[in-house]
Design a protein around this motif. Structure first.
Motif, PDB file in Angstrom:
ATOM      1  N   GLY A 109     -49.872 -30.299 -38.058  1.00 59.53           N
ATOM      2  CA  GLY A 109     -50.052 -29.922 -39.452  1.00 59.53           C
ATOM      3  C   GLY A 109     -48.771 -30.038 -40.258  1.00 59.53           C
ATOM      4  O   GLY A 109     -48.788 -30.454 -41.422  1.00 59.53           O
ATOM      5  N   VAL A 110     -47.648 -29.676 -39.633  1.00 58.30           N
ATOM      6  CA  VAL A 110     -46.358 -29.830 -40.315  1.00 58.30           C
ATOM      7  C   VAL A 110     -46.047 -31.302 -40.536  1.00 58.30           C
ATOM      8  O   VAL A 110     -45.583 -31.710 -41.609  1.00 58.30           O
ATOM      9  N   TYR A 111     -46.318 -32.116 -39.521  1.00 56.68           N
ATOM     10  CA  TYR A 111     -46.051 -33.551 -39.636  1.00 56.68           C
ATOM     11  C   TYR A 111     -46.913 -34.193 -40.721  1.00 56.68           C
ATOM     12  O   TYR A 111     -46.435 -35.040 -41.492  1.00 56.68           O
ATOM     13  N   MET A 112     -48.184 -33.775 -40.799  1.00 54.89           N
ATOM     14  CA  MET A 112     -49.104 -34.333 -41.787  1.00 54.89           C
ATOM     15  C   MET A 112     -49.017 -33.625 -43.134  1.00 54.89           C
ATOM     16  O   MET A 112     -49.675 -34.028 -44.085  1.00 54.89           O
ATOM     17  N   ASN A 113     -48.199 -32.574 -43.192  1.00 51.68           N
ATOM     18  CA  ASN A 113     -48.072 -31.782 -44.412  1.00 51.68           C
ATOM     19  C   ASN A 113     -49.431 -31.236 -44.854  1.00 51.68           C
ATOM     20  O   ASN A 113     -49.777 -31.228 -46.042  1.00 51.68           O
ATOM     21  N   ASP A 114     -50.209 -30.778 -43.864  1.00 53.94           N
ATOM     22  CA  ASP A 114     -51.549 -30.249 -44.113  1.00 53.94           C
ATOM     23  C   ASP A 114     -51.529 -28.741 -43.854  1.00 53.94           C
ATOM     24  O   ASP A 114     -51.399 -28.287 -42.718  1.00 53.94           O
ATOM     25  N   TYR A 115     -51.646 -27.969 -44.919  1.00 54.42           N
ATOM     26  CA  TYR A 115     -51.564 -26.517 -44.815  1.00 54.42           C
ATOM     27  C   TYR A 115     -52.701 -25.940 -43.973  1.00 54.42           C
ATOM     28  O   TYR A 115     -52.499 -25.002 -43.196  1.00 54.42           O
ATOM     29  N   ASN A 116     -53.912 -26.467 -44.107  1.00 54.61           N
ATOM     30  CA  ASN A 116     -55.063 -25.940 -43.367  1.00 54.61           C
ATOM     31  C   ASN A 116     -54.886 -26.101 -41.858  1.00 54.61           C
ATOM     32  O   ASN A 116     -55.201 -25.196 -41.082  1.00 54.61           O
ATOM     33  N   ILE A 117     -54.390 -27.266 -41.442  1.00 58.03           N
ATOM     34  CA  ILE A 117     -54.152 -27.476 -40.007  1.00 58.03           C
ATOM     35  C   ILE A 117     -53.066 -26.532 -39.506  1.00 58.03           C
ATOM     36  O   ILE A 117     -53.139 -26.005 -38.391  1.00 58.03           O
ATOM     37  N   GLN A 118     -52.039 -26.306 -40.325  1.00 54.16           N
ATOM     38  CA  GLN A 118     -50.984 -25.382 -39.947  1.00 54.16           C
ATOM     39  C   GLN A 118     -51.543 -23.981 -39.702  1.00 54.16           C
ATOM     40  O   GLN A 118     -51.209 -23.328 -38.701  1.00 54.16           O
ATOM     41  N   MET A 119     -52.411 -23.526 -40.591  1.00 54.51           N
ATOM     42  CA  MET A 119     -52.950 -22.181 -40.455  1.00 54.51           C
ATOM     43  C   MET A 119     -53.889 -22.062 -39.258  1.00 54.51           C
ATOM     44  O   MET A 119     -53.918 -21.038 -38.580  1.00 54.51           O
ATOM     45  N   VAL A 120     -54.658 -23.107 -38.985  1.00 55.94           N
ATOM     46  CA  VAL A 120     -55.507 -23.102 -37.790  1.00 55.94           C
ATOM     47  C   VAL A 120     -54.642 -23.047 -36.534  1.00 55.94           C
ATOM     48  O   VAL A 120     -54.932 -22.317 -35.577  1.00 55.94           O
ATOM     49  N   GLY A 121     -53.546 -23.824 -36.532  1.00 54.52           N
ATOM     50  CA  GLY A 121     -52.620 -23.776 -35.403  1.00 54.52           C
ATOM     51  C   GLY A 121     -51.991 -22.408 -35.238  1.00 54.52           C
ATOM     52  O   GLY A 121     -51.840 -21.917 -34.110  1.00 54.52           O
ATOM     53  N   CYS A 122     -51.642 -21.760 -36.369  1.00 59.21           N
ATOM     54  CA  CYS A 122     -51.085 -20.405 -36.308  1.00 59.21           C
ATOM     55  C   CYS A 122     -52.092 -19.423 -35.731  1.00 59.21           C
ATOM     56  O   CYS A 122     -51.749 -18.583 -34.889  1.00 59.21           O
TER      57      CYS A 122
END
Length: 311
Positions: A109-122
């Protein structure tokens, strides 16, 4: 929309987005500044590589051995009950796999700059955090009861301790999911709760360690000479198990505290970012201690095979 996105510096740091705007603004500046550091990015990749390509094969091997044991018991006439230590290790291994999955999604998510993926990963990553601490604690409590209160421990085993253990594990998993969902509401509350659980667990583990050491140095009057060596060896194994878990938890708690201080510091610098990301490595022993003890009990570690043969 772009202004509301937060790009944390490392896949294993303890700082996703908060709903509180004042705290969120400060963390946003820290995150974006740290993520621009090449050193921080390299350290994050190294940590992710360690978890994915070193810890994952170890966890896979743990489940492979567990499957082998289950198949032998299934086709064997002699029934065998899974030990509490092995049960806690399997749960711990499952949590570590979830940890790795969350870290990978978060990094993507960080690499793709995608906030939703980051939050799912969190969300996935934080499922493992309280469970690691609690299953470590349960392992230490089992060793404590077996050494300090052996009569009570045997009584619990005869009274269906397996059912109590299973119910407790389900409660831990539900707690993990609940606390992980708090990351979407208030990360400050989540951080304080996890830190409190780790601190409280460390106090109890330290108490168990001191109590077992006291019993080890002061054998009971009922121990006869013929069984004394075997009893002492069992107590020593329990003490070393608790000691290793206590050391691993100390490293992890120290890493969390240092990471918190570095990332909330008003003076954002490359040194703060590098230190705050590097101390994440201090959490690695927590994921290794129970799997390695499992392999030691199974006699799979040649360098300490003689110890496993004592039991």
């Amino acid at each position: 929309m772009e202004a509301n996105k937060v790009r944390p510096s490392a896949p294993l740091t303890f700082y996703p987005v908060q709903t509180d705007m004042s705290v969120n603004s400060s963390l946003h500046h820290s995150f974006t500044s740290c993520f621009q550091s090449t050193s921080t990015v390299l350290i994050s990749i190294a940590v992710l590589f360690t978890n994915t390509f070193i810890l994952f094969p170890l966890l896979f091997y743990i489940f492979y051995l567990g499957l082998q044991r289950w198949r032998k018991q299934r086709f064997s006439s002699a029934s065998s009950v899974m030990s509490h230590s092995d049960f806690f290790t399997y749960n711990m291994a499952a949590l570590e796999l979830i940890n790795i999955l969350g870290s990978c999604l978060y990094s993507f998510g960080v690499y793709m700059n995608d906030y939703n993926i980051q939050m799912v990963g969190c969300f996935i990553f934080y499922i493992s955090s309280p469970g690691q601490t609690l299953f470590h604690l349960f392992t230490c409590v089992e060793c404590y009861l077996a050494v300090v209160h052996p009569i009570t421990y045997l009584g619990l085993k005869q009274a269906g301790a397996g059912q109590i253990r299973n119910i407790t594990a389900v409660c831990v998993w539900l707690l993990c999911i609940f606390l992980s969902s708090v990351v979407f509401i208030s990360f400050l509350f989540l951080t304080l709760t996890l830190s409190t659980i780790m601190g409280f667990s460390l106090i109890l583990v330290s108490f168990c360690c001191i109590s077992v050491l006291h019993v080890l140095n002061h054998p009971g009057p009922g121990e006869v000479s013929g069984d004394k060596e075997r009893v002492d060896q069992s107590k020593q194994r329990a003490f070393y198990t608790i000691l290793l878990i206590m050391i691993a938890q100390l490293f992890r708690l120290a890493g969390v505290l240092i990471c918190n201080v570095m990332y909330v510091s008003s003076a954002v610098s490359e040194i703060n970012c590098v230190v705050g990301t590097s101390v994440v490595c201090l959490a690695v022993p927590c994921g290794l201690v129970l799997p390695l003890l499992f392999l030691q009990r199974a006699g799979k570690l040649r360098w300490c095979k003689h110890k496993s043969e004592l039991g």
